[in-house]
Design a protein around this motif. Structure first.
Motif, PDB file in Angstrom:
ATOM      1  N   LEU A 120       0.823  -1.206   0.000  1.00 26.90           N
ATOM      2  CA  LEU A 120       0.000   0.000   0.000  1.00 26.90           C
ATOM      3  C   LEU A 120       0.859   1.259   0.000  1.00 26.90           C
ATOM      4  CD1 LEU A 120      -2.784  -0.946   2.586  1.00 26.90           C
ATOM      5  CD2 LEU A 120      -2.780  -1.256   0.107  1.00 26.90           C
ATOM      6  N   ASP A 121       0.402   2.278  -0.718  1.00 22.80           N
ATOM      7  CA  ASP A 121       1.085   3.566  -0.712  1.00 22.80           C
ATOM      8  C   ASP A 121       0.890   4.237   0.649  1.00 22.80           C
ATOM      9  OD1 ASP A 121       1.808   3.184  -3.331  1.00 22.80           O
ATOM     10  OD2 ASP A 121       0.231   4.461  -4.165  1.00 22.80           O
ATOM     11  N   MET A 122       1.978   4.768   1.193  1.00 14.22           N
ATOM     12  CA  MET A 122       1.947   5.431   2.496  1.00 14.22           C
ATOM     13  C   MET A 122       2.735   6.727   2.427  1.00 14.22           C
ATOM     14  SD  MET A 122       2.720   2.170   4.985  1.00 14.22           S
ATOM     15  CE  MET A 122       1.898   0.581   4.728  1.00 14.22           C
ATOM     16  N   ASP A 123       2.488   7.611   3.399  1.00 18.05           N
ATOM     17  CA  ASP A 123       3.304   8.815   3.483  1.00 18.05           C
ATOM     18  C   ASP A 123       4.575   8.501   4.263  1.00 18.05           C
ATOM     19  OD1 ASP A 123       2.683   8.830   6.200  1.00 18.05           O
ATOM     20  OD2 ASP A 123       1.443  10.622   6.109  1.00 18.05           O
ATOM     21  N   GLU A 124       5.394   9.512   4.494  1.00 15.86           N
ATOM     22  CA  GLU A 124       6.694   9.280   5.131  1.00 15.86           C
ATOM     23  C   GLU A 124       6.575   8.799   6.569  1.00 15.86           C
ATOM     24  OE1 GLU A 124       5.351  13.444   5.763  1.00 15.86           O
ATOM     25  OE2 GLU A 124       5.561  12.125   4.011  1.00 15.86           O
ATOM     26  N   GLN A 125       5.422   9.012   7.196  1.00 13.50           N
ATOM     27  CA  GLN A 125       5.218   8.570   8.574  1.00 13.50           C
ATOM     28  C   GLN A 125       4.576   7.192   8.658  1.00 13.50           C
ATOM     29  OE1 GLN A 125       3.255  12.551   9.407  1.00 13.50           O
ATOM     30  NE2 GLN A 125       4.109  12.117  11.408  1.00 13.50           N
ATOM     31  N   GLY A 126       4.177   6.656   7.517  1.00 10.55           N
ATOM     32  CA  GLY A 126       3.573   5.332   7.516  1.00 10.55           C
ATOM     33  C   GLY A 126       2.065   5.311   7.500  1.00 10.55           C
ATOM     34  N   LYS A 138      -7.411   7.612  -1.743  1.00  7.28           N
ATOM     35  CA  LYS A 138      -7.767   8.537  -2.810  1.00  7.28           C
ATOM     36  C   LYS A 138      -8.725   9.590  -2.263  1.00  7.28           C
ATOM     37  CE  LYS A 138      -6.980   5.028  -6.340  1.00  7.28           C
ATOM     38  NZ  LYS A 138      -7.547   4.188  -7.429  1.00  7.28           N
ATOM     39  N   PRO A 139      -8.519  10.861  -2.607  1.00  8.16           N
ATOM     40  CA  PRO A 139      -9.317  11.957  -2.035  1.00  8.16           C
ATOM     41  C   PRO A 139     -10.820  11.695  -2.095  1.00  8.16           C
ATOM     42  CG  PRO A 139      -7.546  12.839  -3.379  1.00  8.16           C
ATOM     43  CD  PRO A 139      -7.533  11.350  -3.585  1.00  8.16           C
ATOM     44  N   GLY A 140     -11.482  11.938  -0.962  1.00  9.79           N
ATOM     45  CA  GLY A 140     -12.917  11.771  -0.895  1.00  9.79           C
ATOM     46  C   GLY A 140     -13.386  10.341  -0.844  1.00  9.79           C
ATOM     47  N   SER A 141     -12.490   9.412  -0.553  1.00 14.05           N
ATOM     48  CA  SER A 141     -12.857   8.002  -0.523  1.00 14.05           C
ATOM     49  C   SER A 141     -11.972   7.238   0.452  1.00 14.05           C
ATOM     50  CB  SER A 141     -12.714   7.382  -1.922  1.00 14.05           C
ATOM     51  OG  SER A 141     -11.363   7.062  -2.202  1.00 14.05           O
ATOM     52  N   ALA A 142     -12.261   5.939   0.583  1.00 11.75           N
ATOM     53  CA  ALA A 142     -11.432   5.044   1.398  1.00 11.75           C
ATOM     54  C   ALA A 142     -10.578   4.138   0.529  1.00 11.75           C
ATOM     55  CB  ALA A 142     -12.324   4.202   2.314  1.00 11.75           C
ATOM     56  N   HIS A 143     -10.579   4.362  -0.792  1.00 14.99           N
ATOM     57  CA  HIS A 143      -9.817   3.530  -1.720  1.00 14.99           C
ATOM     58  C   HIS A 143      -8.307   3.709  -1.511  1.00 14.99           C
ATOM     59  CE1 HIS A 143     -13.042   2.153  -4.497  1.00 14.99           C
ATOM     60  NE2 HIS A 143     -13.652   3.257  -4.101  1.00 14.99           N
ATOM     61  N   THR A 144      -7.585   2.605  -1.453  1.00 15.21           N
ATOM     62  CA  THR A 144      -6.128   2.650  -1.464  1.00 15.21           C
ATOM     63  C   THR A 144      -5.663   2.460  -2.908  1.00 15.21           C
ATOM     64  OG1 THR A 144      -5.803   0.262  -1.200  1.00 15.21           O
ATOM     65  CG2 THR A 144      -6.134   1.564   0.821  1.00 15.21           C
ATOM     66  N   ASN A 145      -4.365   2.301  -3.103  1.00 15.31           N
ATOM     67  CA  ASN A 145      -3.844   2.057  -4.457  1.00 15.31           C
ATOM     68  C   ASN A 145      -4.120   0.645  -4.956  1.00 15.31           C
ATOM     69  OD1 ASN A 145      -1.752   1.508  -2.327  1.00 15.31           O
ATOM     70  ND2 ASN A 145      -0.690   0.596  -4.073  1.00 15.31           N
TER      71      ASN A 145
END
Length: 316
Positions: free
Chosen positions: A252-258, A263-270
């Motif tokens: 899964l795509d994550m930010d630098e903090q994990g 996706k904006p406005g949703s709960a969809h991950t990559n």
């Protein structure tokens, strides 16, 4: 290793996981929910919750979690004790290993594993959690109206929480481990300009004082080694949170903090069919009501994904 096939798997409990389960169950997705290492999430460490809509007299955090769990069960959620220890999202259906011994293949996965507050690691801190020790000023600050409190931290979150407490409490002692803060200049200036915030530089906590509830804090100056005791009825730790996402890294795509990116406005991950809700993907609000709202979003997104998938398969 035993194996099992499910339509909708929810990993984690708390407001996000249980709300996702309520919506998924009512939609006929037959969800299976594993509670994880901390059933009920961080609200199990909270005493009274006064800011969740629908409870005019407030409610105890653990009781709220029991109510949400009972509601999810009422609609048919299969709630189980167990911890997700490994995943494989490289193919459909998705694979999740529970307790290193049970393999589940799932058409959809909702991740609600939350984020755990970072603590100082003191025995006295642990003993008094929920009895004056808190990791959320917005959640618990109201209980210390017109009282003295202590907050530990030096980043933007700590500065923001100190400013919030200053509006409620008579005095806020802010403990900073070094001789400078990590917070942005604008947040530092805000803290420094509030007259009832006293910043203690080069300071660490020796012990949180009190038997049944917090009565004070013993601090140590790193330069002089001098010990001082502060009177306080509340002790807030604001040194950050750690999202519980380590088993999802590499998929899964994550930010630098994990934190999981949705996706904006949703709960969809990559990954199609994998959804994230609650504090595992929210580092800004971290409230029970926002977690519950995102749990609803995740279940609705999962329902629509599965419906579209069935249509596609029927035309294949």
């Amino acid at each position: 290793m035993t194996t099992e096939k499910v339509h909708c798997l929810i990993i984690g409990s708390g407001p996000a996981g249980y709300t996702a389960a309520i919506y998924a169950a009512r939609a006929g997705l037959n969800p299976v929910l594993y509670q994880g290492i901390e059933p009920g999430g961080q609200l199990m460490l909270t005493t009274e919750v006064e800011n969740f809509p629908g409870y005019p007299q407030g409610i105890m955090g653990p009781q709220m979690m029991q109510d949400l769990q009972a509601q999810a069960k009422r609609f048919g959620t299969d709630i189980r004790i167990g911890l997700a220890t490994k995943v494989d999202f490289s193919a459909t259906p998705h694979k999740v290993i529970i307790d290193d011994s049970h393999e589940i293949t799932a058409d959809s996965v909702i991740i609600a594993t939350g984020a755990s507050a970072k603590w100082l690691g003191l025995d006295s801190e642990k003993k008094l959690q929920g009895r004056g020790v808190s990791s959320c000023a917005v959640c618990d600050g109201f209980f210390y109206k017109n009282q003295e409190v202590v907050i530990v931290g030096a980043g933007d979150s700590a500065a923001e929480e100190a400013s919030y407490l200053a509006k409620i409490c008579s005095k806020v002692h802010m403990l900073v481990r070094k001789d400078e803060m990590r917070a942005s200049v604008i947040m530092q200036n805000r803290v420094k300009n509030l007259p009832n915030i006293q910043i203690h530089w080069n300071t660490e906590v020796e012990e949180v004082l009190g038997e049944e509830e917090v009565t004070g804090v013993r601090i140590r100056n790193n330069k002089t080694q001098a010990l001082t005791e502060l009177n306080a009825s509340g002790f807030f730790v604001a040194i950050g949170h750690q999202p519980n996402t380590h088993i999802f890294k590499g998929f899964l795509d994550m930010d630098e903090q994990g934190y999981i990116l949705t996706k904006p406005g949703s709960a969809h991950t990559n990954i199609p069919g994998v959804f994230a809700c609650g504090d595992v993907q929210d580092k800004n609000y971290r409230q029970a009501i926002t977690a519950a709202g995102s749990g609803c979003m995740a279940a609705l997104d999962a329902e629509r994904y599965l419906a579209a998938r069935e249509v596609a398969l029927s035309h294949a």
